[in-house]
Design a protein around this motif. Sequence first.
Motif, mmCIF file in Angstrom:
data_model
loop_
_atom_site.group_PDB
_atom_site.id
_atom_site.type_symbol
_atom_site.label_atom_id
_atom_site.label_comp_id
_atom_site.label_asym_id
_atom_site.label_seq_id
_atom_site.Cartn_x
_atom_site.Cartn_y
_atom_site.Cartn_z
ATOM 1 N N GLY A 78 60.749 37.835 40.287
ATOM 2 C CA GLY A 78 60.073 39.114 40.074
ATOM 3 C C GLY A 78 58.798 38.955 39.260
ATOM 4 N N ILE A 79 58.824 38.070 38.275
ATOM 5 C CA ILE A 79 57.619 37.809 37.483
ATOM 6 C C ILE A 79 56.535 37.175 38.347
ATOM 7 N N LEU A 80 56.926 36.269 39.252
ATOM 8 C CA LEU A 80 55.950 35.643 40.148
ATOM 9 C C LEU A 80 55.316 36.675 41.078
ATOM 10 N N VAL A 81 56.122 37.583 41.610
ATOM 11 C CA VAL A 81 55.589 38.622 42.497
ATOM 12 C C VAL A 81 54.622 39.544 41.744
ATOM 13 N N ALA A 82 55.014 39.953 40.539
ATOM 14 C CA ALA A 82 54.132 40.807 39.735
ATOM 15 C C ALA A 82 52.842 40.076 39.376
ATOM 16 N N GLY A 83 52.950 38.781 39.072
ATOM 17 C CA GLY A 83 51.751 38.002 38.767
ATOM 18 C C GLY A 83 50.829 37.883 39.960
ATOM 19 N N TYR A 84 51.396 37.724 41.162
ATOM 20 C CA TYR A 84 50.568 37.638 42.366
ATOM 21 C C TYR A 84 49.806 38.934 42.602
ATOM 22 N N ILE A 85 50.480 40.061 42.474
ATOM 23 C CA ILE A 85 49.811 41.350 42.686
ATOM 24 C C ILE A 85 48.700 41.557 41.650
ATOM 25 N N THR A 86 48.965 41.202 40.403
ATOM 26 C CA THR A 86 47.963 41.361 39.351
ATOM 27 C C THR A 86 46.734 40.496 39.619
ATOM 28 N N LEU A 87 46.955 39.233 39.982
ATOM 29 C CA LEU A 87 45.824 38.341 40.264
ATOM 30 C C LEU A 87 45.048 38.795 41.499
ATOM 31 N N LEU A 88 45.764 39.279 42.512
ATOM 32 C CA LEU A 88 45.096 39.768 43.715
ATOM 33 C C LEU A 88 44.158 40.925 43.394
ATOM 34 N N VAL A 89 44.634 41.893 42.629
ATOM 35 C CA VAL A 89 43.799 43.034 42.250
ATOM 36 C C VAL A 89 42.638 42.585 41.364
ATOM 37 N N MET A 90 42.900 41.661 40.440
ATOM 38 C CA MET A 90 41.851 41.212 39.522
ATOM 39 C C MET A 90 40.742 40.452 40.260
ATOM 40 N N PHE A 91 41.116 39.537 41.148
ATOM 41 C CA PHE A 91 40.110 38.749 41.864
ATOM 42 C C PHE A 91 39.301 39.609 42.835
ATOM 43 N N PHE A 92 39.973 40.552 43.509
ATOM 44 C CA PHE A 92 39.273 41.350 44.513
ATOM 45 C C PHE A 92 38.449 42.486 43.892
ATOM 46 N N SER A 93 39.024 43.170 42.883
ATOM 47 C CA SER A 93 38.349 44.338 42.323
ATOM 48 C C SER A 93 37.398 43.992 41.189
ATOM 49 N N ILE A 94 37.809 43.098 40.310
ATOM 50 C CA ILE A 94 37.005 42.808 39.118
ATOM 51 C C ILE A 94 35.971 41.729 39.378
ATOM 52 N N PHE A 95 36.416 40.596 39.962
ATOM 53 C CA PHE A 95 35.505 39.474 40.177
ATOM 54 C C PHE A 95 34.786 39.541 41.523
ATOM 55 N N GLY A 96 35.108 40.507 42.354
ATOM 56 C CA GLY A 96 34.373 40.708 43.599
ATOM 57 C C GLY A 96 34.475 39.569 44.584
ATOM 58 N N MET A 97 35.631 38.914 44.669
ATOM 59 C CA MET A 97 35.803 37.806 45.596
ATOM 60 C C MET A 97 36.162 38.348 46.976
ATOM 61 N N PRO A 98 35.880 37.575 48.046
ATOM 62 C CA PRO A 98 36.316 37.994 49.393
ATOM 63 C C PRO A 98 37.826 38.189 49.446
ATOM 64 N N PHE A 99 38.254 39.101 50.339
ATOM 65 C CA PHE A 99 39.660 39.474 50.340
ATOM 66 C C PHE A 99 40.560 38.303 50.724
ATOM 67 N N HIS A 100 40.139 37.490 51.698
ATOM 68 C CA HIS A 100 40.993 36.371 52.103
ATOM 69 C C HIS A 100 41.097 35.330 50.994
ATOM 70 N N VAL A 101 40.004 35.157 50.232
ATOM 71 C CA VAL A 101 40.057 34.237 49.084
ATOM 72 C C VAL A 101 40.922 34.828 47.982
ATOM 73 N N ALA A 102 40.793 36.146 47.768
ATOM 74 C CA ALA A 102 41.601 36.811 46.740
ATOM 75 C C ALA A 102 43.091 36.792 47.075
ATOM 76 N N MET A 103 43.431 36.659 48.364
ATOM 77 C CA MET A 103 44.843 36.576 48.748
ATOM 78 C C MET A 103 45.396 35.158 48.589
ATOM 79 N N LEU A 104 44.590 34.151 48.908
ATOM 80 C CA LEU A 104 45.076 32.770 48.893
ATOM 81 C C LEU A 104 45.003 32.135 47.507
ATOM 82 N N LEU A 105 43.974 32.475 46.744
ATOM 83 C CA LEU A 105 43.797 31.840 45.435
ATOM 84 C C LEU A 105 44.946 32.136 44.475
#
Length: 309
Positions: free
Chosen positions: A84-111
Amino acid sequence: MNIAVSILYSLAVLSLLLFVYFYLGYRSQKKEWKQIVRQWYPEEERKSFISKWGDRFDEQESSQALRNKLQNANLKLLPSEYLGILVAGYITLLVMFFSIFGMPFHVAMLLPILLLLIANYLLFYFRKNNYEKRFNEQLGEICRILGNAARSGLTINQGIDIAAREIVAPAGDEFKRISNELKLGVTMEAAFLSVQKRNKSREFNLFIATLLIQKQTGGNLALTLDTMADTFEERKVLDQVIKTMTSEEKYISFIVPALPVFLLLVMNNVIDGFIDPLFSGFGLIILIIFIVSIVLSFFLIRKITNIKV
């Protein structure tokens, strides 16, 4: 008229005070009644469907390997909680990379997947045998307790029973298990060998060999245990000195790889498309060299600061 108003006002204040007094008394009695009722008729706490799914996953044999890894790393988490912690961490990083750092969506999903895999590996790598380390740090105190018990004329089994009550986890839990097995008629060698499957360190092997040899051949068990306790405590002090001297370098091993990655993400947030050239043509070669250099710098610094006693 004023006298009547004063009397009514005084009676009103007195009534209010009496009401507050009896109300507080009623609340305290109500709490006591609830506690008594819960003791007499304990109710099972309601669980959400997510908790029920987690309990089912924890009961399966497929989660046993992860449970053993968490125990060896001395992490007080269930397998379902860790996932559960891993899943929550993935969602948090996905939102942070895509919304805050402005990375492409496919990169924000894989990174985030790559980062979580690396973090999972490093977590169990650095906390590997952490259970053994904490257990071994308590061996000196255990030897003192067993030595004092032997000096008082008690048997080894009685000394183990005292250690099980006095020592905290993780060694306390293991000695409670040993004490219960000895009371059920299991031999001391078999009881210690069951613990040795989870703690294969040389310190614990020395502890087991000393107790078994002393039980078979006799001798001054108290003196032997006191000498072994002094050795364990000196090793513990030496380990603490080494950790203090190498603590700065260990923190640098985390800061050096993380700093350029953080600066790269910040620059990408300031300048749109700053990291786009890294994912095409010659930029991929530079990116691979960059990642390899970061990984090598991390492991080289850790290797230098890894001093074994």
